[in-house]
Scaffold this motif. Structure first.
Motif, PDB file in Angstrom:
ATOM      1  N   MET A  32     -35.911  37.456  68.365  1.00  0.00           N
ATOM      2  CA  MET A  32     -37.186  37.230  69.069  1.00  0.00           C
ATOM      3  C   MET A  32     -37.307  35.791  69.555  1.00  0.00           C
ATOM      4  O   MET A  32     -37.888  35.537  70.602  1.00  0.00           O
ATOM      5  N   HIS A  36     -38.194  35.512  73.367  1.00  0.00           N
ATOM      6  CA  HIS A  36     -39.549  35.046  73.708  1.00  0.00           C
ATOM      7  C   HIS A  36     -39.574  33.576  74.124  1.00  0.00           C
ATOM      8  O   HIS A  36     -40.657  32.971  74.170  1.00  0.00           O
ATOM      9  N   GLY A  59     -48.993  34.596  63.387  1.00  0.00           N
ATOM     10  CA  GLY A  59     -47.825  35.459  63.656  1.00  0.00           C
ATOM     11  C   GLY A  59     -46.671  34.662  64.235  1.00  0.00           C
ATOM     12  O   GLY A  59     -46.156  34.990  65.296  1.00  0.00           O
ATOM     13  N   LEU A  83     -47.829  37.668  58.411  1.00  0.00           N
ATOM     14  CA  LEU A  83     -47.882  38.750  57.421  1.00  0.00           C
ATOM     15  C   LEU A  83     -46.576  38.876  56.630  1.00  0.00           C
ATOM     16  O   LEU A  83     -46.572  39.363  55.505  1.00  0.00           O
ATOM     17  N   HIS A 128     -47.174  37.273  71.036  1.00  0.00           N
ATOM     18  CA  HIS A 128     -46.643  38.617  70.748  1.00  0.00           C
ATOM     19  C   HIS A 128     -46.990  39.127  69.349  1.00  0.00           C
ATOM     20  O   HIS A 128     -46.198  39.865  68.734  1.00  0.00           O
TER      21      HIS A 128
HETATM   22  C1  LIG Z   1     -43.192  40.476  67.531  1.00  0.00           C
HETATM   23  S1  LIG Z   1     -43.302  39.275  66.265  1.00  0.00           S
HETATM   24  C2  LIG Z   1     -43.529  37.757  67.204  1.00  0.00           C
HETATM   25  C3  LIG Z   1     -43.072  36.550  66.439  1.00  0.00           C
HETATM   26  C4  LIG Z   1     -43.119  35.225  67.217  1.00  0.00           C
HETATM   27  N1  LIG Z   1     -44.466  34.854  67.561  1.00  0.00           N
HETATM   28  C5  LIG Z   1     -42.271  35.326  68.456  1.00  0.00           C
HETATM   29  O1  LIG Z   1     -42.808  35.378  69.563  1.00  0.00           O
HETATM   30  O2  LIG Z   1     -41.044  35.369  68.320  1.00  0.00           O
HETATM   31  C6  LIG Z   1     -44.887  39.554  65.564  1.00  0.00           C
HETATM   32  C7  LIG Z   1     -45.193  38.662  64.361  1.00  0.00           C
HETATM   33  O3  LIG Z   1     -46.570  38.850  64.010  1.00  0.00           O
HETATM   34  C8  LIG Z   1     -46.646  38.985  62.593  1.00  0.00           C
HETATM   35  N2  LIG Z   1     -47.854  39.772  62.256  1.00  0.00           N
HETATM   36  C9  LIG Z   1     -48.069  41.095  62.484  1.00  0.00           C
HETATM   37  N3  LIG Z   1     -49.290  41.456  62.051  1.00  0.00           N
HETATM   38  C10 LIG Z   1     -49.872  40.335  61.564  1.00  0.00           C
HETATM   39  C11 LIG Z   1     -51.135  40.071  60.960  1.00  0.00           C
HETATM   40  N4  LIG Z   1     -52.047  41.028  60.783  1.00  0.00           N
HETATM   41  N5  LIG Z   1     -51.393  38.811  60.543  1.00  0.00           N
HETATM   42  C12 LIG Z   1     -50.460  37.820  60.705  1.00  0.00           C
HETATM   43  N6  LIG Z   1     -49.246  38.024  61.263  1.00  0.00           N
HETATM   44  C13 LIG Z   1     -48.954  39.251  61.693  1.00  0.00           C
HETATM   45  C14 LIG Z   1     -45.350  39.689  62.193  1.00  0.00           C
HETATM   46  O4  LIG Z   1     -45.029  39.523  60.841  1.00  0.00           O
HETATM   47  C15 LIG Z   1     -44.343  39.020  63.153  1.00  0.00           C
HETATM   48  O5  LIG Z   1     -43.772  37.853  62.599  1.00  0.00           O
END
Ligand SMILES: C[S@@+](CC[C@H](N)C(=O)[O-])C[C@H]1O[C@@H](n2cnc3c(N)ncnc32)[C@H](O)[C@@H]1O
Length: 210
Positions: A32, A36, A59, A83, A128
Protein backbone atom coordinates in the motif's frame (compact mmCIF):
# COMPACT_ATOMS: atom_id res chain seq x y z
CA UNK A 1 -2.00 -18.88 -16.21
CA UNK A 2 -0.42 -15.61 -15.06
CA UNK A 3 -3.77 -13.81 -14.84
CA UNK A 4 -5.43 -16.23 -12.36
CA UNK A 5 -2.25 -16.21 -10.23
CA UNK A 6 -2.19 -12.42 -10.24
CA UNK A 7 -5.88 -12.34 -9.33
CA UNK A 8 -5.33 -14.71 -6.39
CA UNK A 9 -2.37 -12.59 -5.25
CA UNK A 10 -4.44 -9.43 -5.38
CA UNK A 11 -7.30 -11.04 -3.47
CA UNK A 12 -5.05 -12.31 -0.66
CA UNK A 13 -3.62 -8.81 -0.22
CA UNK A 14 -6.87 -6.92 -0.76
CA UNK A 15 -8.51 -8.90 2.02
CA UNK A 16 -5.90 -7.45 4.38
CA UNK A 17 -6.67 -3.81 3.65
CA UNK A 18 -9.39 -3.26 6.30
CA UNK A 19 -7.06 -4.36 9.12
CA UNK A 20 -3.71 -5.89 8.01
CA UNK A 21 -2.55 -8.74 10.24
CA UNK A 22 0.53 -10.94 10.57
CA UNK A 23 3.19 -11.49 7.93
CA UNK A 24 0.82 -11.14 4.95
CA UNK A 25 -0.59 -8.00 6.58
CA UNK A 26 2.92 -6.54 6.87
CA UNK A 27 3.54 -7.21 3.18
CA UNK A 28 0.14 -5.70 2.32
CA UNK A 29 1.10 -2.59 4.32
CA UNK A 30 4.31 -2.18 2.30
CA UNK A 31 2.42 -2.80 -0.95
CA UNK A 32 0.00 0.00 0.00
CA UNK A 33 2.92 2.36 0.66
CA UNK A 34 3.86 1.95 -3.00
CA UNK A 35 0.31 1.91 -4.36
CA UNK A 36 -0.77 5.04 -2.43
CA UNK A 37 2.40 7.12 -2.92
CA UNK A 38 0.78 9.77 -5.14
CA UNK A 39 -2.26 10.46 -2.97
CA UNK A 40 -0.16 10.27 0.22
CA UNK A 41 2.10 13.11 -0.97
CA UNK A 42 -0.97 15.03 -2.23
CA UNK A 43 -2.85 14.72 1.09
CA UNK A 44 0.14 15.92 3.12
CA UNK A 45 0.55 18.91 0.79
CA UNK A 46 -3.19 19.80 0.99
CA UNK A 47 -2.96 19.74 4.81
CA UNK A 48 -0.39 22.56 4.56
CA UNK A 49 1.50 21.32 7.63
CA UNK A 50 3.58 23.94 9.47
CA UNK A 51 6.82 23.26 11.41
CA UNK A 52 5.21 23.66 14.87
CA UNK A 53 1.95 21.84 14.05
CA UNK A 54 0.56 18.98 16.07
CA UNK A 55 -0.81 16.47 13.52
CA UNK A 56 -2.88 13.28 13.77
CA UNK A 57 -3.23 10.56 11.12
CA UNK A 58 -6.09 8.07 11.34
CA UNK A 59 -5.41 4.65 9.73
CA UNK A 60 -1.70 5.21 9.02
CA UNK A 61 -0.99 1.67 7.71
CA UNK A 62 2.76 1.07 7.27
CA UNK A 63 3.47 4.70 8.21
CA UNK A 64 4.70 6.47 5.07
CA UNK A 65 2.55 9.60 5.60
CA UNK A 66 3.67 9.64 9.24
CA UNK A 67 7.29 9.88 7.99
CA UNK A 68 6.41 12.76 5.64
CA UNK A 69 4.54 14.55 8.44
CA UNK A 70 7.46 14.10 10.86
CA UNK A 71 9.82 15.70 8.31
CA UNK A 72 7.49 18.71 8.11
CA UNK A 73 7.08 19.21 11.88
CA UNK A 74 10.58 19.63 13.38
CA UNK A 75 9.10 21.87 16.12
CA UNK A 76 5.78 20.02 16.43
CA UNK A 77 4.58 16.46 16.86
CA UNK A 78 2.82 13.64 14.98
CA UNK A 79 0.36 11.15 16.44
CA UNK A 80 -1.27 8.20 14.74
CA UNK A 81 -4.03 5.73 15.48
CA UNK A 82 -4.67 2.49 13.58
CA UNK A 83 -6.88 -0.51 14.31
CA UNK A 84 -4.15 -2.98 13.37
CA UNK A 85 -1.42 -4.01 15.85
CA UNK A 86 0.62 -5.25 12.87
CA UNK A 87 0.49 -1.79 11.23
CA UNK A 88 1.42 -0.10 14.53
CA UNK A 89 4.58 -2.28 14.69
CA UNK A 90 5.39 -1.71 11.02
CA UNK A 91 4.92 2.07 11.20
CA UNK A 92 6.95 2.28 14.43
CA UNK A 93 9.80 0.48 12.67
CA UNK A 94 9.59 2.81 9.65
CA UNK A 95 9.66 5.86 11.98
CA UNK A 96 11.94 4.40 14.69
CA UNK A 97 14.13 7.46 15.11
CA UNK A 98 11.26 9.95 15.43
CA UNK A 99 9.42 7.55 17.80
CA UNK A 100 12.55 7.28 19.98
CA UNK A 101 12.91 11.07 19.96
CA UNK A 102 9.30 11.43 21.17
CA UNK A 103 8.28 13.39 18.07
CA UNK A 104 6.02 10.58 16.80
CA UNK A 105 3.51 8.62 18.90
CA UNK A 106 1.71 5.67 17.24
CA UNK A 107 -1.06 3.76 18.96
CA UNK A 108 -3.51 0.99 18.26
CA UNK A 109 -7.09 2.26 18.45
CA UNK A 110 -10.38 2.94 16.72
CA UNK A 111 -11.15 6.09 14.75
CA UNK A 112 -14.59 6.19 16.39
CA UNK A 113 -13.01 6.57 19.86
CA UNK A 114 -9.86 8.61 19.42
CA UNK A 115 -7.60 8.26 22.48
CA UNK A 116 -6.77 11.98 22.59
CA UNK A 117 -7.80 15.07 24.54
CA UNK A 118 -10.14 17.73 23.15
CA UNK A 119 -8.65 20.38 20.85
CA UNK A 120 -5.20 18.79 20.65
CA UNK A 121 -4.38 18.90 16.90
CA UNK A 122 -3.81 21.57 14.25
CA UNK A 123 -4.34 19.03 11.45
CA UNK A 124 -6.01 15.62 11.17
CA UNK A 125 -5.46 13.57 8.03
CA UNK A 126 -6.57 10.15 6.82
CA UNK A 127 -5.78 8.26 3.60
CA UNK A 128 -7.81 5.29 2.28
CA UNK A 129 -9.17 4.43 5.73
CA UNK A 130 -12.60 6.10 5.35
CA UNK A 131 -14.17 2.97 3.74
CA UNK A 132 -13.54 0.89 6.85
CA UNK A 133 -14.74 3.25 9.57
CA UNK A 134 -17.53 1.57 11.54
CA UNK A 135 -19.62 4.72 11.96
CA UNK A 136 -18.72 7.71 9.85
CA UNK A 137 -20.83 10.13 11.88
CA UNK A 138 -19.03 9.14 15.08
CA UNK A 139 -15.59 9.48 13.45
CA UNK A 140 -16.31 12.98 12.09
CA UNK A 141 -17.56 13.99 15.55
CA UNK A 142 -14.31 12.65 17.04
CA UNK A 143 -12.21 14.52 14.47
CA UNK A 144 -14.08 17.73 15.34
CA UNK A 145 -13.51 17.12 19.06
CA UNK A 146 -9.72 16.65 18.80
CA UNK A 147 -9.12 19.56 16.37
CA UNK A 148 -8.08 22.92 17.77
CA UNK A 149 -10.27 25.87 16.77
CA UNK A 150 -8.95 26.87 13.34
CA UNK A 151 -7.57 23.35 12.77
CA UNK A 152 -8.16 21.47 9.50
CA UNK A 153 -8.97 17.91 8.52
CA UNK A 154 -8.26 16.24 5.17
CA UNK A 155 -9.86 12.84 4.60
CA UNK A 156 -8.69 11.25 1.33
CA UNK A 157 -10.23 8.24 -0.41
CA UNK A 158 -11.00 6.90 -3.85
CA UNK A 159 -14.44 6.99 -5.43
CA UNK A 160 -13.51 4.44 -8.11
CA UNK A 161 -12.07 4.35 -11.60
CA UNK A 162 -11.63 7.76 -13.21
CA UNK A 163 -14.38 8.58 -15.70
CA UNK A 164 -16.80 5.90 -14.51
CA UNK A 165 -20.39 6.98 -13.83
CA UNK A 166 -20.35 5.11 -10.52
CA UNK A 167 -17.51 7.34 -9.23
CA UNK A 168 -19.50 10.48 -10.09
CA UNK A 169 -22.65 9.09 -8.42
CA UNK A 170 -20.70 8.25 -5.25
CA UNK A 171 -19.16 11.73 -5.14
CA UNK A 172 -22.58 13.37 -5.33
CA UNK A 173 -23.89 11.09 -2.58
CA UNK A 174 -20.90 11.87 -0.33
CA UNK A 175 -21.20 15.60 -0.96
CA UNK A 176 -24.88 15.54 -0.04
CA UNK A 177 -24.51 13.31 3.00
CA UNK A 178 -21.12 13.87 4.61
CA UNK A 179 -20.39 17.48 3.82
CA UNK A 180 -23.81 18.42 5.20
CA UNK A 181 -23.12 16.31 8.30
CA UNK A 182 -19.78 18.09 8.86
CA UNK A 183 -21.47 21.50 8.63
CA UNK A 184 -24.02 20.35 11.23
CA UNK A 185 -21.14 19.34 13.54
CA UNK A 186 -19.76 22.88 13.31
CA UNK A 187 -17.05 22.50 10.65
CA UNK A 188 -16.60 25.56 8.42
CA UNK A 189 -15.03 25.94 4.95
CA UNK A 190 -16.20 22.40 4.21
CA UNK A 191 -15.27 21.34 0.70
CA UNK A 192 -14.81 18.40 -1.58
CA UNK A 193 -11.42 18.48 -3.35
CA UNK A 194 -10.53 16.59 -6.52
CA UNK A 195 -7.18 14.87 -6.08
CA UNK A 196 -4.81 13.05 -8.42
CA UNK A 197 -5.73 10.02 -10.50
CA UNK A 198 -3.37 7.21 -9.54
CA UNK A 199 -3.33 3.69 -11.03
CA UNK A 200 -6.52 4.75 -12.91
CA UNK A 201 -8.31 5.45 -9.62
CA UNK A 202 -9.75 8.81 -8.80
CA UNK A 203 -8.81 10.29 -5.41
CA UNK A 204 -10.84 12.93 -3.61
CA UNK A 205 -10.72 14.55 -0.18
CA UNK A 206 -13.26 15.92 2.26
CA UNK A 207 -11.78 19.00 3.87
CA UNK A 208 -13.12 21.01 6.80
CA UNK A 209 -11.97 23.60 9.31
CA UNK A 210 -13.05 23.66 12.94
C1 LIG B 1 -6.25 0.54 3.10
S1 LIG B 1 -5.31 0.79 4.55
C2 LIG B 1 -4.53 2.38 4.22
C3 LIG B 1 -3.26 2.55 4.99
C4 LIG B 1 -2.47 3.83 4.68
N1 LIG B 1 -3.20 5.01 5.06
C5 LIG B 1 -2.12 3.88 3.22
O1 LIG B 1 -2.69 4.68 2.48
O2 LIG B 1 -1.28 3.08 2.79
C6 LIG B 1 -6.51 1.17 5.77
C7 LIG B 1 -5.93 1.36 7.17
O3 LIG B 1 -6.97 1.85 8.02
C8 LIG B 1 -6.92 1.12 9.24
N2 LIG B 1 -8.27 1.13 9.85
C9 LIG B 1 -9.38 0.48 9.41
N3 LIG B 1 -10.42 0.73 10.22
C10 LIG B 1 -9.97 1.57 11.18
C11 LIG B 1 -10.58 2.18 12.32
N4 LIG B 1 -11.86 1.98 12.62
N5 LIG B 1 -9.82 2.96 13.11
C12 LIG B 1 -8.49 3.16 12.82
N6 LIG B 1 -7.87 2.60 11.76
C13 LIG B 1 -8.59 1.83 10.95
C14 LIG B 1 -6.45 -0.28 8.85
O4 LIG B 1 -5.92 -1.01 9.92
C15 LIG B 1 -5.41 0.05 7.75
O5 LIG B 1 -4.12 0.23 8.28
Amino acid sequence: MIIPIKRAFNTVFNRQYPCPQGMIGSLAGELMVRQHATETVWTVSVADVQPADSVLEIGFGAGKAIALLADKTPDGSVAGVDLSATMVRRARTRNAQAVRAGQVLLQQGDAAQLPFANQQFDKVISIHSFYFWPEHAAVFAEIFRVLKPGGTCVVTFSTGKAGEAEAMRLEMEIEEQWLAHMRRLGFTEVQFAQGPVARQFKNVAIIGRR
